[in-house]
Design a protein around this motif. Structure first.
Motif, PDB file in Angstrom:
ATOM      1  N   ASP A  13       1.842  18.524  -0.813  1.00  0.00           N
ATOM      2  CA  ASP A  13       2.818  18.597   0.283  1.00  0.00           C
ATOM      3  C   ASP A  13       2.235  18.018   1.571  1.00  0.00           C
ATOM      4  N   LYS A  14       0.958  18.290   1.827  1.00  0.00           N
ATOM      5  CA  LYS A  14       0.298  17.738   3.004  1.00  0.00           C
ATOM      6  C   LYS A  14       0.228  16.214   2.883  1.00  0.00           C
ATOM      7  N   ALA A  15      -0.095  15.709   1.695  1.00  0.00           N
ATOM      8  CA  ALA A  15      -0.151  14.257   1.465  1.00  0.00           C
ATOM      9  C   ALA A  15       1.234  13.626   1.663  1.00  0.00           C
ATOM     10  N   ILE A  16       2.272  14.332   1.249  1.00  0.00           N
ATOM     11  CA  ILE A  16       3.644  13.826   1.433  1.00  0.00           C
ATOM     12  C   ILE A  16       3.982  13.755   2.919  1.00  0.00           C
ATOM     13  N   ASP A  17       3.594  14.781   3.686  1.00  0.00           N
ATOM     14  CA  ASP A  17       3.843  14.768   5.129  1.00  0.00           C
ATOM     15  C   ASP A  17       3.119  13.596   5.800  1.00  0.00           C
ATOM     16  N   GLU A  18       1.871  13.346   5.405  1.00  0.00           N
ATOM     17  CA  GLU A  18       1.120  12.221   5.956  1.00  0.00           C
ATOM     18  C   GLU A  18       1.770  10.896   5.565  1.00  0.00           C
ATOM     19  N   PHE A  19       2.239  10.824   4.331  1.00  0.00           N
ATOM     20  CA  PHE A  19       2.924   9.621   3.861  1.00  0.00           C
ATOM     21  C   PHE A  19       4.197   9.392   4.681  1.00  0.00           C
ATOM     22  N   GLN A  31       0.831  -1.207   0.000  1.00  0.00           N
ATOM     23  CA  GLN A  31       0.000   0.000   0.000  1.00  0.00           C
ATOM     24  C   GLN A  31       0.864   1.255   0.000  1.00  0.00           C
ATOM     25  N   LEU A  32       1.924   1.271   0.803  1.00  0.00           N
ATOM     26  CA  LEU A  32       2.816   2.429   0.837  1.00  0.00           C
ATOM     27  C   LEU A  32       3.507   2.637  -0.515  1.00  0.00           C
ATOM     28  N   GLU A  33       3.886   1.555  -1.157  1.00  0.00           N
ATOM     29  CA  GLU A  33       4.517   1.661  -2.482  1.00  0.00           C
ATOM     30  C   GLU A  33       3.549   2.272  -3.491  1.00  0.00           C
ATOM     31  N   LYS A  34       2.275   1.884  -3.423  1.00  0.00           N
ATOM     32  CA  LYS A  34       1.262   2.452  -4.318  1.00  0.00           C
ATOM     33  C   LYS A  34       1.094   3.948  -4.055  1.00  0.00           C
ATOM     34  N   GLU A  35       1.023   4.309  -2.780  1.00  0.00           N
ATOM     35  CA  GLU A  35       0.873   5.719  -2.422  1.00  0.00           C
ATOM     36  C   GLU A  35       2.083   6.529  -2.880  1.00  0.00           C
ATOM     37  N   LYS A  36       3.267   5.963  -2.721  1.00  0.00           N
ATOM     38  CA  LYS A  36       4.485   6.651  -3.146  1.00  0.00           C
ATOM     39  C   LYS A  36       4.472   6.875  -4.655  1.00  0.00           C
ATOM     40  N   ALA A  37       4.085   5.852  -5.404  1.00  0.00           N
ATOM     41  CA  ALA A  37       4.015   5.979  -6.863  1.00  0.00           C
ATOM     42  C   ALA A  37       2.996   7.045  -7.261  1.00  0.00           C
ATOM     43  N   GLU A  38       1.886   7.097  -6.545  1.00  0.00           N
ATOM     44  CA  GLU A  38       0.868   8.101  -6.840  1.00  0.00           C
ATOM     45  C   GLU A  38       1.382   9.512  -6.526  1.00  0.00           C
ATOM     46  N   LEU A  39       2.093   9.678  -5.433  1.00  0.00           N
ATOM     47  CA  LEU A  39       2.652  10.990  -5.099  1.00  0.00           C
ATOM     48  C   LEU A  39       3.677  11.428  -6.144  1.00  0.00           C
ATOM     49  N   ILE A  40       4.480  10.508  -6.619  1.00  0.00           N
ATOM     50  CA  ILE A  40       5.456  10.836  -7.673  1.00  0.00           C
ATOM     51  C   ILE A  40       4.726  11.237  -8.946  1.00  0.00           C
ATOM     52  N   ARG A  41       3.676  10.477  -9.283  1.00  0.00           N
ATOM     53  CA  ARG A  41       2.895  10.793 -10.478  1.00  0.00           C
ATOM     54  C   ARG A  41       2.256  12.182 -10.350  1.00  0.00           C
ATOM     55  N   GLN A  42       1.706  12.480  -9.171  1.00  0.00           N
ATOM     56  CA  GLN A  42       1.098  13.793  -8.956  1.00  0.00           C
ATOM     57  C   GLN A  42       2.125  14.911  -9.105  1.00  0.00           C
ATOM     58  N   GLY A  43       3.340  14.669  -8.628  1.00  0.00           N
ATOM     59  CA  GLY A  43       4.400  15.669  -8.767  1.00  0.00           C
ATOM     60  C   GLY A  43       4.722  15.943 -10.227  1.00  0.00           C
ATOM     61  N   GLU A  44       4.774  14.884 -11.026  1.00  0.00           N
ATOM     62  CA  GLU A  44       5.048  15.054 -12.454  1.00  0.00           C
ATOM     63  C   GLU A  44       3.913  15.795 -13.152  1.00  0.00           C
ATOM     64  N   VAL A  45       2.678  15.483 -12.760  1.00  0.00           N
ATOM     65  CA  VAL A  45       1.517  16.168 -13.338  1.00  0.00           C
ATOM     66  C   VAL A  45       1.549  17.644 -12.971  1.00  0.00           C
ATOM     67  N   LEU A  46       1.836  17.939 -11.698  1.00  0.00           N
ATOM     68  CA  LEU A  46       1.895  19.341 -11.270  1.00  0.00           C
ATOM     69  C   LEU A  46       2.994  20.101 -12.014  1.00  0.00           C
ATOM     70  N   LYS A  47       4.111  19.452 -12.241  1.00  0.00           N
ATOM     71  CA  LYS A  47       5.214  20.085 -12.962  1.00  0.00           C
ATOM     72  C   LYS A  47       4.801  20.402 -14.399  1.00  0.00           C
ATOM     73  N   SER A  48       4.168  19.445 -15.057  1.00  0.00           N
ATOM     74  CA  SER A  48       3.747  19.691 -16.448  1.00  0.00           C
ATOM     75  C   SER A  48       2.633  20.730 -16.501  1.00  0.00           C
ATOM     76  N   GLU A  49       1.735  20.728 -15.507  1.00  0.00           N
ATOM     77  CA  GLU A  49       0.681  21.740 -15.462  1.00  0.00           C
ATOM     78  C   GLU A  49       1.276  23.133 -15.267  1.00  0.00           C
ATOM     79  N   PHE A  50       2.306  23.222 -14.420  1.00  0.00           N
ATOM     80  CA  PHE A  50       2.927  24.515 -14.166  1.00  0.00           C
ATOM     81  C   PHE A  50       3.599  25.069 -15.429  1.00  0.00           C
ATOM     82  N   GLU A  51       4.232  24.179 -16.191  1.00  0.00           N
ATOM     83  CA  GLU A  51       4.880  24.619 -17.430  1.00  0.00           C
ATOM     84  C   GLU A  51       3.867  25.140 -18.438  1.00  0.00           C
ATOM     85  N   ALA A  52       2.660  24.548 -18.425  1.00  0.00           N
ATOM     86  CA  ALA A  52       1.625  24.967 -19.375  1.00  0.00           C
ATOM     87  C   ALA A  52       0.721  26.066 -18.799  1.00  0.00           C
ATOM     88  N   LEU A  53       0.952  26.462 -17.594  1.00  0.00           N
ATOM     89  CA  LEU A  53       0.099  27.412 -16.892  1.00  0.00           C
ATOM     90  C   LEU A  53       0.268  28.837 -17.432  1.00  0.00           C
TER      91      LEU A  53
END
Length: 158
Positions: free
Chosen positions: A110-116, A69-91
């Motif tokens: 960031d809050k989700a990362i702290d909880e993780f 479960q932690l590995e899945k959450e970690k992968a999701e947080l990494i994916r969200q970071g990549e999405v946020l980065k690409s969104e920021f570039e197109a913003l």
């Protein structure tokens, strides 16, 4: 006559324990894969070893599920970071509302990362306790002999 009765009584007395001992033949069990050494474990020692073994088995299974479960959450947080980065570039950086919406998403991540991190630290502490139980089991129980009748009695709750 009395002498023959005493002899028969003595013979009967010696035959009963022999017949009893044959039916209650000692069956040896061993923790681990070795040959087993030292004296047989007492029932108290065996009970303690079975308790530790149970904690290790259940803890290992639980840790495996939690780790997945932690590995899945970690992968999701990494994916969200990549999405946020690409969104920021197109913003549209001239829009204050768009920048604020993006900042809110980053704060939520960031809050989700702290909880993780908190869950990961708690998981690591449980793994440490599990490893301590494994070490205790290896030290006290591994390759130790016990009477299987004692094990059966303990499992039945005696």
């Amino acid at each position: 006559m009395i002498r023959s009765a005493v002899i028969l009584f003595a013979l009967g007395f010696t035959l009963v324990p022999s017949a009893h001992a044959a039916s209650d033949k000692l069956r040896i069990g061993i923790f681990g894969s070795g040959k087993g050494a030292g004296p047989l474990m007492t029932r108290a020692e065996l009970r303690e070893c079975l308790t530790i073994e149970s904690r290790v088995v259940e803890g290992s299974q639980s840790a495996l599920r939690e780790r997945e479960q932690l590995e899945k959450e970690k992968a999701e947080l990494i994916r969200q970071g990549e999405v946020l980065k690409s969104e920021f570039e197109a913003l549209d950086k001239t829009s204050l509302e768009a920048l604020q919406a993006h900042r809110d998403k980053e704060l939520a991540r960031d809050k989700a990362i702290d909880e993780f991190d908190a869950r990961s630290n708690a998981f690591n502490a449980r793994i440490g306790a599990l490893e301590a139980d494994r070490a205790t089991f290896n030290q006290r129980c591994d390759n130790r002999r016990f009477d299987q009748a004692d094990e059966a009695a303990i499992r039945k709750g005696k």
